[in-house]
Design an enzyme around this catalytic site. Structure first.
Site, PDB file in Angstrom:
ATOM      1  N   HIS A  35       0.827  -1.219   0.000  1.00  0.00           N
ATOM      2  CA  HIS A  35       0.000   0.000   0.000  1.00  0.00           C
ATOM      3  C   HIS A  35       0.856   1.262   0.000  1.00  0.00           C
ATOM      4  O   HIS A  35       0.419   2.297   0.494  1.00  0.00           O
ATOM      5  CB  HIS A  35      -0.955   0.039   1.209  1.00  0.00           C
ATOM      6  CG  HIS A  35      -1.685  -1.239   1.443  1.00  0.00           C
ATOM      7  ND1 HIS A  35      -2.884  -1.547   0.845  1.00  0.00           N
ATOM      8  CD2 HIS A  35      -1.344  -2.326   2.174  1.00  0.00           C
ATOM      9  CE1 HIS A  35      -3.270  -2.765   1.220  1.00  0.00           C
ATOM     10  NE2 HIS A  35      -2.353  -3.259   2.023  1.00  0.00           N
ATOM     11  N   SER A  64      16.135  20.886 -16.767  1.00  0.00           N
ATOM     12  CA  SER A  64      14.970  21.717 -17.035  1.00  0.00           C
ATOM     13  C   SER A  64      15.409  22.978 -17.762  1.00  0.00           C
ATOM     14  O   SER A  64      16.520  23.469 -17.552  1.00  0.00           O
ATOM     15  CB  SER A  64      14.292  22.083 -15.714  1.00  0.00           C
ATOM     16  OG  SER A  64      13.557  23.280 -15.858  1.00  0.00           O
ATOM     17  N   LYS A 113      17.276  21.108 -11.625  1.00  0.00           N
ATOM     18  CA  LYS A 113      16.532  19.882 -11.923  1.00  0.00           C
ATOM     19  C   LYS A 113      17.385  18.788 -12.565  1.00  0.00           C
ATOM     20  O   LYS A 113      18.281  19.026 -13.352  1.00  0.00           O
ATOM     21  CB  LYS A 113      15.345  20.190 -12.845  1.00  0.00           C
ATOM     22  CG  LYS A 113      14.218  20.942 -12.189  1.00  0.00           C
ATOM     23  CD  LYS A 113      13.577  20.202 -11.020  1.00  0.00           C
ATOM     24  CE  LYS A 113      12.637  19.119 -11.435  1.00  0.00           C
ATOM     25  NZ  LYS A 113      11.423  19.596 -12.103  1.00  0.00           N
ATOM     26  N   GLU A 138      10.090   8.014 -17.096  1.00  0.00           N
ATOM     27  CA  GLU A 138       8.737   8.518 -17.362  1.00  0.00           C
ATOM     28  C   GLU A 138       8.290   8.150 -18.775  1.00  0.00           C
ATOM     29  O   GLU A 138       7.133   7.771 -19.003  1.00  0.00           O
ATOM     30  CB  GLU A 138       8.698  10.038 -17.183  1.00  0.00           C
ATOM     31  CG  GLU A 138       8.868  10.460 -15.728  1.00  0.00           C
ATOM     32  CD  GLU A 138       9.150  11.948 -15.590  1.00  0.00           C
ATOM     33  OE1 GLU A 138       8.902  12.703 -16.538  1.00  0.00           O
ATOM     34  OE2 GLU A 138       9.649  12.351 -14.520  1.00  0.00           O
TER      35      GLU A 138
END
Ligand code: ARG
Length: 460
Positions: free
Chosen positions: A158, A279, A285, A292
């Site tokens: 969970h 970024s 970043k 992804e």
């Protein structure tokens, strides 16, 4: 205005340009040009072998096809939309080169068994590459697992800290998923390694063809036993799409975890600069774009599976033009899968686990609560009762901001007099992991066993 078609005999009017534009598949099925020529070469050799064609004709056609293949590889062939698909383009080019004798190639054959054959060959040629990439990734997982048998991290259910586990154990879980993926693709090969050619349009042919001969020429293990099934079956492609979807789902789950783990909140993992991006506005970043993107691409692969399933649903036997829709999604899946596996492998191979951080995460929580319950159960307290006692201690710890191992012996004994000094040993996360000797558990010995078996499976 459209030009005269190879099938134009019974037509008085020319096809509308829309028929050309909308009906043509050459823009994508030219990917099977090699397979088409290969299939034609085997077919015409069979026609010679069975004396359906004279050897003189066969030799001219073979020479023409071989020439076309050379030009194809040299990037010199030009296809046209007017010729609709790869099959008719190749035939038209052959006719240009060797004249009307080219027309004999299509004896005892239809585009229906021809396209099915090309498609089988296409996948048959690519499945081994997919299987190889999976094996490479499995090897990376084993290699990394071996280095991290004793790296302790939180195990989750969970998405809540559950029990500490070995990072090696975690990696080997993905090894097992990939093992099943590979088995599915290997099985997929059995249904792909079947030759439809010789089914002709749908009913077979009156010519005395030798399908086994053609199968041998093309290296197919068997021929389709039923001509209707041969031209209308796309199960092998559906299996491929389904297997690919499951594989992408596995990679996507891993990518999701990687994305979390490189985040500021977790910091369990550091990806190499080579597999991350920056970024355009935020200088600090370092984004896990590859993870992804693989996660994102799983969606398009699922889409191709649902697309083809939907196309196939309610299709009457045997060939219908709907079947032309089988190719783009399948090609795109191959085009997605192979680089996804490669990139994932590189990303994983160069990822560094933050060993201290992972371990610390197992020491600042209650993930050793089961250990304490087991400890009490070993001392004769029924497990349910032990569970309740530890639950009370956890509640208390939450109030006093203490973990179980930080509580004084007196406090622990207040909950149960069975608790003694040795409990602190059991509450250590590395001990909790190390002791899980049950078969397939996260105990170090069990992880080492999994690695040993995996190496054997990989032939290492
Ligand atoms: N381009 C067609 C396809 O991909 C080839 C088969 C055409 N057969 C036919 N009967 N129209 O399915």
């Amino acid at each position: 205005m459209s030009t005269k078609k190879l099938w134009g005999g019974r037509f008085q009017q020319q096809a509308s340009e829309w028929v050309d534009q909308f009906g043509a598949s050459i823009s994508f099925d030219q990917l099977m040009a090699d397979e088409d020529i290969e299939g034609s070469l085997a077919h015409v050799k069979m026609l010679g072998h069975t004396k359906i064609l004279k050897m003189d004709d066969v030799n001219q056609i073979v020479a023409g096809l071989v020439g076309l293949r050379e030009d194809l590889h040299a990037g010199k062939l030009e296809f046209t939309v007017e010729n609709e698909d790869i099959h008719m383009n190749i035939e038209a080019l052959l006719t240009e080169r060797i004249g009307p004798v080219a027309g004999k190639l299509h004896t005892a054959r239809s585009r229906n068994d021809q396209v099915a054959t090309d498609f089988h060959l296409y996948l048959k040629n690519r499945l081994p590459k997919v299987i190889d990439e999976i094996t490479t990734l499995q090897k990376t997982l084993v290699e990394m697992a071996e280095k991290n048998v004793e790296t302790i991290m939180p195990g989750y259910t969970h998405l809540q800290h559950a029990q500490p586990i070995s990072y090696g154990h975690y990696l080997m879980a993905y090894y097992q998923m990939l093992k099943r993926d590979k088995e599915r693709f290997v099985f997929n090969m059995q249904h792909t390694d079947m030759l439809p050619l010789g089914a002709a349009a749908l009913a077979g042919t009156t010519f005395p063809i030798d399908r086994e001969y053609t199968a041998k020429e093309l290296g197919f293990a068997q021929v389709y036993p039923n001509s209707l099934d041969a031209v209308s079956d796309r199960d092998f492609a559906l299996e491929f799409l389904s297997n690919s979807s499951i594989l992408m789902m596995h990679l996507s789950r891993f990518c999701e975890e990687i994305s979390m783990w490189v985040s500021h909140e977790f910091k369990y993992l550091e990806l190499s600069d080579a597999y991350t991006t920056g970024s355009s506005i935020m200088p600090q970043k370092k984004n896990p774009d590859m993870a992804e993107l693989i996660r994102g691409k799983s969606g398009r692969v699922y889409g191709h599976l649902i697309g083809l399933l939907s196309t196939m649903k309610s299709l009457p036997l045997a060939y219908n033009k709907d079947l032309q829709e089988d190719k783009e999604g399948t090609f795109d899946t191959v085009k997605t899968l192979l680089p996804a596996l490669k990139v994932f492998n590189g990303m994983l191979k160069t990822a560094k686990p933050n060993v201290e951080r992972m371990k610390a995460a197992t020491e600042n929580d209650f993930s050793n609560a089961t250990e304490l319950a087991d400890y009490l159960a070993t001392k004769g307290i029924p497990f349910r009762e032990a569970h309740g006692i530890v639950g009370q201690l956890v509640l208390k710890g939450l109030e006093t901001h203490q973990n179980l191992q930080d509580m004084s012996l007196a406090d622990l004994q207040a909950a149960s007099p069975k608790i003694e000094e040795d409990v602190y040993h059991d509450l250590k996360s590395e001990v909790a992991v190390e002791r899980r000797h049950s078969l397939g558990g996260t105990g170090f010995d069990q992880v080492r066993l999994q690695i040993k078996n995996a190496k054997q499976e990989l032939g290492e």
